[in-house]
Design a protein around this motif. Structure first.
Motif, PDB file in Angstrom:
ATOM      1  N   PHE A   1      -6.625  40.030  -6.714  1.00 26.22           N
ATOM      2  CA  PHE A   1      -5.431  39.936  -7.075  1.00 26.22           C
ATOM      3  C   PHE A   1      -4.742  38.578  -6.543  1.00 26.22           C
ATOM      4  CE2 PHE A   1      -5.486  41.634  -2.913  1.00 26.22           C
ATOM      5  CZ  PHE A   1      -4.359  41.066  -2.179  1.00 26.22           C
ATOM      6  N   VAL A   2      -3.743  37.962  -7.542  1.00 22.33           N
ATOM      7  CA  VAL A   2      -3.210  36.845  -7.125  1.00 22.33           C
ATOM      8  C   VAL A   2      -1.683  36.950  -7.317  1.00 22.33           C
ATOM      9  CG1 VAL A   2      -3.598  35.929  -9.454  1.00 22.33           C
ATOM     10  CG2 VAL A   2      -3.112  34.445  -7.492  1.00 22.33           C
ATOM     11  N   LEU A   3      -0.813  36.411  -6.693  1.00 25.40           N
ATOM     12  CA  LEU A   3       0.583  36.368  -6.700  1.00 25.40           C
ATOM     13  C   LEU A   3       1.295  37.976  -6.443  1.00 25.40           C
ATOM     14  CD1 LEU A   3       1.268  33.491  -9.194  1.00 25.40           C
ATOM     15  CD2 LEU A   3       1.051  33.362  -6.535  1.00 25.40           C
ATOM     16  N   PRO A   4       1.221  38.337  -5.365  1.00 26.26           N
ATOM     17  CA  PRO A   4       1.774  39.631  -5.128  1.00 26.26           C
ATOM     18  C   PRO A   4       3.237  39.413  -5.326  1.00 26.26           C
ATOM     19  CG  PRO A   4       0.113  39.305  -3.296  1.00 26.26           C
ATOM     20  CD  PRO A   4       0.415  37.911  -4.060  1.00 26.26           C
ATOM     21  N   ARG A   5       3.932  40.576  -5.529  1.00 23.76           N
ATOM     22  CA  ARG A   5       5.612  40.570  -5.595  1.00 23.76           C
ATOM     23  C   ARG A   5       6.298  40.264  -4.205  1.00 23.76           C
ATOM     24  NH1 ARG A   5       8.797  44.938  -5.061  1.00 23.76           N
ATOM     25  NH2 ARG A   5       7.201  46.243  -5.901  1.00 23.76           N
ATOM     26  N   ALA A   6       7.125  39.257  -4.135  1.00 24.82           N
ATOM     27  CA  ALA A   6       7.554  38.884  -3.091  1.00 24.82           C
ATOM     28  C   ALA A   6       8.504  40.047  -2.659  1.00 24.82           C
ATOM     29  CB  ALA A   6       8.492  37.684  -3.289  1.00 24.82           C
ATOM     30  N   PRO A   7       8.764  40.362  -1.493  1.00 28.60           N
ATOM     31  CA  PRO A   7       8.197  39.742  -0.338  1.00 28.60           C
ATOM     32  C   PRO A   7       6.806  40.120   0.487  1.00 28.60           C
ATOM     33  CG  PRO A   7       9.652  41.507   0.431  1.00 28.60           C
ATOM     34  CD  PRO A   7       9.629  41.521  -1.038  1.00 28.60           C
ATOM     35  N   PHE A   8       6.300  40.934  -0.593  1.00 29.31           N
ATOM     36  CA  PHE A   8       4.791  41.249  -0.236  1.00 29.31           C
ATOM     37  C   PHE A   8       3.752  40.041  -0.423  1.00 29.31           C
ATOM     38  CE2 PHE A   8       7.548  44.964  -1.447  1.00 29.31           C
ATOM     39  CZ  PHE A   8       7.275  45.646  -0.240  1.00 29.31           C
ATOM     40  N   GLY A   9       2.729  40.007   0.668  1.00 24.37           N
ATOM     41  CA  GLY A   9       1.711  38.971   0.463  1.00 24.37           C
ATOM     42  C   GLY A   9       0.437  39.788   0.647  1.00 24.37           C
ATOM     43  N   SER A  10      -0.567  38.896   0.518  1.00 31.89           N
ATOM     44  CA  SER A  10      -2.204  39.455   0.658  1.00 31.89           C
ATOM     45  C   SER A  10      -2.370  39.791   2.042  1.00 31.89           C
ATOM     46  CB  SER A  10      -2.849  38.624  -0.045  1.00 31.89           C
ATOM     47  OG  SER A  10      -2.854  37.376   0.511  1.00 31.89           O
ATOM     48  N   MET A  11      -1.663  39.032   3.189  1.00 30.54           N
ATOM     49  CA  MET A  11      -2.169  39.386   4.447  1.00 30.54           C
ATOM     50  C   MET A  11      -1.398  40.683   4.906  1.00 30.54           C
ATOM     51  SD  MET A  11      -2.788  35.416   5.667  1.00 30.54           S
ATOM     52  CE  MET A  11      -3.944  34.420   4.621  1.00 30.54           C
ATOM     53  N   ALA A  12      -1.881  41.910   4.321  1.00 26.57           N
ATOM     54  CA  ALA A  12      -1.284  42.937   4.957  1.00 26.57           C
ATOM     55  C   ALA A  12      -2.120  44.060   4.467  1.00 26.57           C
ATOM     56  CB  ALA A  12       0.074  43.018   4.337  1.00 26.57           C
ATOM     57  N   GLU A  13      -1.965  45.356   5.223  1.00 27.51           N
ATOM     58  CA  GLU A  13      -2.798  46.300   4.739  1.00 27.51           C
ATOM     59  C   GLU A  13      -2.671  46.817   3.414  1.00 27.51           C
ATOM     60  OE1 GLU A  13      -3.521  48.735   8.741  1.00 27.51           O
ATOM     61  OE2 GLU A  13      -1.086  49.027   8.080  1.00 27.51           O
ATOM     62  N   ARG A  14      -1.552  46.523   2.945  1.00 24.23           N
ATOM     63  CA  ARG A  14      -1.260  46.923   1.525  1.00 24.23           C
ATOM     64  C   ARG A  14      -0.347  45.786   0.630  1.00 24.23           C
ATOM     65  NH1 ARG A  14      -1.884  51.303   4.287  1.00 24.23           N
ATOM     66  NH2 ARG A  14       0.274  51.275   5.160  1.00 24.23           N
ATOM     67  N   THR A  15      -0.384  45.822  -0.682  1.00 24.68           N
ATOM     68  CA  THR A  15       0.600  45.153  -1.281  1.00 24.68           C
ATOM     69  C   THR A  15       0.735  45.434  -2.586  1.00 24.68           C
ATOM     70  OG1 THR A  15       1.267  42.466  -1.718  1.00 24.68           O
ATOM     71  CG2 THR A  15      -1.250  43.420  -2.195  1.00 24.68           C
ATOM     72  N   VAL A  16       1.385  44.879  -3.452  1.00 30.16           N
ATOM     73  CA  VAL A  16       1.595  45.023  -5.060  1.00 30.16           C
ATOM     74  C   VAL A  16       1.482  43.714  -5.777  1.00 30.16           C
ATOM     75  CG1 VAL A  16       2.799  47.236  -4.508  1.00 30.16           C
ATOM     76  CG2 VAL A  16       4.190  45.366  -4.673  1.00 30.16           C
ATOM     77  N   ALA A  17       1.103  44.019  -6.896  1.00 27.66           N
ATOM     78  CA  ALA A  17       0.770  42.807  -7.814  1.00 27.66           C
ATOM     79  C   ALA A  17       0.679  43.151  -9.368  1.00 27.66           C
ATOM     80  CB  ALA A  17      -0.565  42.097  -7.494  1.00 27.66           C
ATOM     81  N   PRO A  18       1.252  42.502 -10.096  1.00 29.22           N
ATOM     82  CA  PRO A  18       1.260  42.719 -11.476  1.00 29.22           C
ATOM     83  C   PRO A  18      -0.108  43.114 -11.958  1.00 29.22           C
ATOM     84  CG  PRO A  18       2.632  40.765 -11.184  1.00 29.22           C
ATOM     85  CD  PRO A  18       1.911  40.968  -9.855  1.00 29.22           C
ATOM     86  N   ILE A  19      -0.256  44.070 -12.963  1.00 27.62           N
ATOM     87  CA  ILE A  19      -1.673  44.572 -13.449  1.00 27.62           C
ATOM     88  C   ILE A  19      -2.233  43.289 -13.956  1.00 27.62           C
ATOM     89  CG2 ILE A  19      -2.688  45.921 -15.112  1.00 27.62           C
ATOM     90  CD1 ILE A  19      -0.292  47.935 -14.728  1.00 27.62           C
ATOM     91  N   VAL A  20      -1.701  42.331 -14.693  1.00 26.25           N
ATOM     92  CA  VAL A  20      -2.249  41.170 -15.247  1.00 26.25           C
ATOM     93  C   VAL A  20      -2.748  40.322 -14.308  1.00 26.25           C
ATOM     94  CG1 VAL A  20      -1.012  41.639 -17.455  1.00 26.25           C
ATOM     95  CG2 VAL A  20      -0.095  40.111 -15.719  1.00 26.25           C
ATOM     96  N   HIS A  21      -2.293  40.433 -12.981  1.00 24.93           N
ATOM     97  CA  HIS A  21      -2.764  39.568 -11.880  1.00 24.93           C
ATOM     98  C   HIS A  21      -4.117  40.065 -11.116  1.00 24.93           C
ATOM     99  CE1 HIS A  21       1.458  37.144 -11.585  1.00 24.93           C
ATOM    100  NE2 HIS A  21       0.655  37.064 -13.091  1.00 24.93           N
ATOM    101  N   CYS A  22      -4.537  41.230 -11.645  1.00 29.56           N
ATOM    102  CA  CYS A  22      -5.831  41.930 -10.885  1.00 29.56           C
ATOM    103  C   CYS A  22      -7.109  41.824 -11.835  1.00 29.56           C
ATOM    104  CB  CYS A  22      -5.038  43.324 -10.702  1.00 29.56           C
ATOM    105  SG  CYS A  22      -3.834  43.419  -9.693  1.00 29.56           S
TER     106      CYS A  22
END
Length: 322
Positions: A76-97
């Protein structure tokens, strides 16, 4: 949940607790298994990147690998702010997965996606590279540059020329596909002669990770190579050696140089995502190699401060990047 967090402007990220993300329509929730440090991530965390946010706190990281709620493994790329990838969980647009190739492990994918995408997209989207062309990679001794050598060779370059200051690493690049290596020596005349020799033999594409003095010398040497030289597409990606250069306007008037950049803004986001998809598939068939060190996320603070360009740091969570 546990995460790497920037609490305020100018503050180094720290390991701590952050709110758990909840996906909205069009998003995936991702349980992260691997996320890597890159120059982009560092500059965003420090506030120096043009896309840096002034909203605090936020979680560090722009891409990674993980599992969706249904168990599918994705990059996945460019999670929705303020969430990022260096965490136990994150969220990202389906089209970015992107669904991951079965043969590619999480940590390797996290290490290779961002630096590999830089040259893959530059060649495909900006330079419009064709097999049989000669490629010069300026700044080939960093992780992205070493991947660029492999990618150019994989994609059918007839000749790969690599430059860099680290002579020991330059020698290693021959095993990765470099035909010619040029040390970036301080002797300007000697360096110009080395550049002009290659331009006289034909260079079609330059992938530049450095900018600064060496990029300036490359452009001037290319112009001096003569008006009959093959047109050169100069693609600027990184600025490790300086943010600005100066050269005479005649360099562009008296040559067939096409000067362009590559990154978010010069390439649409959907095309960048497509480039990453192609790269991940090619990593399996091409056997691309990258040096990286897996580190548990709980050791974030010490690993963040020690990270360098010689070996990527990949933070692992949960299943340890299996």
């Amino acid at each position: 949940m546990k995460a790497a967090i920037v609490q305020g402007a100018g503050k180094a990220p720290v390991y701590g607790d952050f709110e758990d993300p909840a996906p909205v329509s069009g998003e995936n929730r991702i349980t992260v298994t691997a996320a890597a440090i890159s120059q982009n991530v560092k500059s965003r965390a420090s506030g120096r990147h043009y896309a840096s946010t002034d909203r605090f706190p936020f979680v560090v990281g722009i891409d990674g690998v993980g599992r969706l709620d249904d168990g599918r493994r994705v990059y996945f790329v460019l999670p929705r702010a303020p969430f990022g990838s260096m965490a136990e969980r994150t969220v990202a647009p389906i089209v970015h997965c992107l669904q991951m190739p079965d043969e590619l492990d999480d940590a390797t994918a996290a290490a290779i996606a961002n630096p590999g995408m830089s040259s893959w997209a530059a060649l495909s989207e900006r330079a419009r590279f064709k097999p049989g062309e000669a490629v010069l990679i300026n700044g080939a001794t960093g992780t992205a540059g070493r991947l660029a050598v492999q990618i150019a060779r994989y994609r059918g370059a007839r000749k790969v020329i690599a430059t860099g200051r680290n002579v020991d690493v330059l020698r290693q690049l021959e095993a990765l596909g470099a035909d010619v290596t040029i040390p970036l020596v301080d002797d300007a005349a000697a360096l110009e002669a080395s550049f002009k020799e290659q331009f006289a033999q034909g260079v079609d594409v330059i992938i530049d990770y450095l900018w600064g003095k060496s990029a300036q010398q490359l452009l001037i040497a290319a112009a001096k190579a003569g008006a009959d030289a093959v047109p050169i597409r100069f693609v600027q990606i990184g600025s490790a050696s300086g943010q600005e250069i100066t050269f005479p306007g005649a360099v562009l008037r008296a040559s067939a140089i096409e000067l362009m950049g590559s990154g978010i803004g010069s390439i649409s986001l959907d095309r960048l995502v497509a480039a990453i998809r192609e790269l991940l598939q090619a990593t399996v068939s091409g056997g691309f190699r990258i040096a990286f060190k897996p580190v548990p996320l709980e050791d974030f603070e010490s690993a963040w401060s020690q990270d360098d360009s010689a070996c990527r740091t990949v933070f692992t969570l949960g299943r340890r990047g299996a």
